[in-house]
Design a protein around this motif. Structure first.
Motif, PDB file in Angstrom:
ATOM      1  N   VAL A  31       0.843  -1.192   0.000  1.00 54.21           N
ATOM      2  CA  VAL A  31       0.000   0.000   0.000  1.00 54.21           C
ATOM      3  C   VAL A  31       0.884   1.251   0.000  1.00 54.21           C
ATOM      4  O   VAL A  31       1.939   1.277   0.639  1.00 54.21           O
ATOM      5  N   ALA A  32       0.462   2.283  -0.694  1.00 54.39           N
ATOM      6  CA  ALA A  32       1.169   3.564  -0.681  1.00 54.39           C
ATOM      7  C   ALA A  32       0.724   4.354   0.545  1.00 54.39           C
ATOM      8  O   ALA A  32      -0.474   4.605   0.724  1.00 54.39           O
ATOM      9  N   VAL A  33       1.681   4.729   1.378  1.00 55.67           N
ATOM     10  CA  VAL A  33       1.353   5.339   2.670  1.00 55.67           C
ATOM     11  C   VAL A  33       2.038   6.690   2.808  1.00 55.67           C
ATOM     12  O   VAL A  33       3.219   6.836   2.504  1.00 55.67           O
ATOM     13  N   ILE A  34       1.278   7.661   3.284  1.00 53.81           N
ATOM     14  CA  ILE A  34       1.841   8.946   3.708  1.00 53.81           C
ATOM     15  C   ILE A  34       1.530   9.100   5.192  1.00 53.81           C
ATOM     16  O   ILE A  34       0.376   8.967   5.603  1.00 53.81           O
ATOM     17  N   VAL A  35       2.554   9.369   5.986  1.00 59.86           N
ATOM     18  CA  VAL A  35       2.372   9.638   7.411  1.00 59.86           C
ATOM     19  C   VAL A  35       2.488  11.138   7.629  1.00 59.86           C
ATOM     20  O   VAL A  35       3.489  11.757   7.249  1.00 59.86           O
ATOM     21  N   HIS A  36       1.464  11.711   8.254  1.00 60.84           N
ATOM     22  CA  HIS A  36       1.444  13.143   8.555  1.00 60.84           C
ATOM     23  C   HIS A  36       1.663  13.346  10.050  1.00 60.84           C
ATOM     24  O   HIS A  36       0.944  12.774  10.873  1.00 60.84           O
ATOM     25  N   GLU A  37       2.629  14.164  10.399  1.00 58.29           N
ATOM     26  CA  GLU A  37       2.932  14.494  11.794  1.00 58.29           C
ATOM     27  C   GLU A  37       3.000  16.013  11.921  1.00 58.29           C
ATOM     28  O   GLU A  37       3.751  16.665  11.193  1.00 58.29           O
TER      29      GLU A  37
END
Length: 407
Positions: A31-37
């Motif tokens: 899966v293509a994942v973007i983590v936002h912090e």
């Protein structure tokens, strides 16, 4: 000719342990994942937890381990069974961070720090193709359902196939967990439970002299009791009252009793390894010609802190009769009037109510959104239980997404 299905996309919002392990689980499945912090760096609360030695999990038997989650045990049990403490230790080992079991049964990385593990983890996520975005603050949903983020260069809009929220509870706001997400979820009909401090300190009305002299000093190897429960261990005198491991272990009981009655009595046995009879004998034998302070120091072996704590609990005039004095030493009564402010708590209860969460950790009110970590309404004592549940719920939320995608 060959064809392939489009790659699924997921936005993970929150860069603590629950969010990062969810991202890793998804990325391993393609899966293509973007983590936002929203903070400038990832894992800030993890790094804070590692300042005194990162307590990853605990080595006690699994049934006893799971019982630590009290009312949330039925919901957390299958998630911890799917990712138990041994699996967390193996995961740490695969990152090059071997673990060991301390004398209390707690499990730590041999490095006794969080930073080497976190650095290795972020490198792994990048190698898996996870996009890691800092200073990316989630602001809710646009009218068309898109996610809105505020970043240094302006607004960012995303339309992922699914979302995992791992935004933390409501303690240690300066590290990123401020509970500010509640209004956004409430607007969509998500069931919420009020935040309450967990693993918290408590207010005690110390005399000025005691506070000034002893704030910051530990009460060692005592027994702390309230409402029929007793915990052996240590506590720390704070300017505002009491904190430390033994207090945190009782914090749910103390908090709930204060909420019900406005105050609660905490009883401290300063010599739990001696019976009242044995302590009486020591005081009787050593009492001739000694002042009260010297008697307590020589016969009962109380430290200056313990002697003055005894006076705080029983008043300046302590009983002179050995039996009554022994009883006083074994039952110092303190009145706790309130929890310390929630931002000082190690963790929080409350958050997203379990009634509003499906078995796969998706929100019933917003089905393509999953939740993990301290956002959920659970609490546990310190000792590795907090991190273990954050990891287990993060993995469970990711697996819920994968099941939804039929991957």
């Amino acid at each position: 000719m060959s064809s392939s299905l489009p790659v699924r996309t997921v936005a993970v919002i929150g860069g603590g342990p629950a969010g990062l392990i969810a991202a890793e689980t998804l990325a391993r499945a393609g899966v293509a994942v973007i983590v936002h912090e929203k903070m400038p760096t990832f894992g800030r609360k993890l790094l804070m937890a590692g300042r005194g030695g990162l307590n990853l999990t605990h080595s006690e038997d699994l049934p006893a381990f799971k019982a630590r989650y009290a009312a949330a045990e039925p919901r957390l049990e299958p998630l911890i069974d799917a990712f138990p403490p041994d699996a967390l230790r193996a995961w740490s080992r695969d990152l090059g961070q071997e673990t060991f079991v301390g004398s209390s049964g707690r499990v730590f990385p041999k490095a006794m720090k969080a930073s080497p593990l976190l650095r290795a983890w972020l490198r792994r996520l990048e190698s898996l193709g996870v996009e890691l975005r800092t200073r990316s603050e989630w602001r809710g949903w646009a009218d068309d359902g898109a996610l809105r983020f505020i970043e240094p260069d302006g607004e960012r809009i995303e339309r992922p196939d699914a979302v995992i929220l791992a935004l933390g509870g409501a303690s240690w706001a300066k590290l990123g967990s401020d509970g500010g997400w509640t209004d956004r979820l409430a607007a969509y009909g998500v069931a919420l439970a009020p935040f309450r401090p967990a693993n918290s300190g408590f207010l005690v009305a110390w005399t000025d002299l005691f506070r000034e002299r002893f704030a910051g000093q530990p009460i060692k190897s005592a027994a702390f009791s309230t409402g029929g429960r007793t915990v052996r261990g240590d506590a720390v005198i704070a300017g505002y009252g009491l904190e430390g491991g033994a207090i945190y272990a009782l914090s749910a009981d103390l908090r709930d009793a204060i909420q019900a009655g406005g105050a609660v009595t905490l009883t401290i046995d300063l010599r739990p390894d001696l019976t009242r009879q044995a302590l009486t004998g020591r005081l009787h034998k050593g009492g001739k010609g000694l002042s009260a302070a010297n008697l307590l120091r020589k016969a009962a072996r109380l430290s200056p802190l313990e002697t003055n704590l005894l006076r705080e609990g029983h008043g300046v005039a302590l009983p002179a009769e050995p039996g009554a004095l022994a009883e006083a030493i074994k039952a110092v009564s303190l009145t706790l009037t309130a929890c310390a402010p929630i931002d000082r708590a190690i963790s929080t209860a409350g958050g997203v109510a379990w009634d509003g969460v499906a078995e796969d950790l998706s929100l019933k009110a917003v089905p393509d959104v999953f939740v993990a970590g301290e956002m959920l309404d659970w609490e546990a004592p310190t000792g590795g239980y907090l991190l273990q549940a954050c990891f287990a719920t993060g993995i469970a939320a990711a697996r819920g997404v994968l099941a939804r995608f039929r991957i």
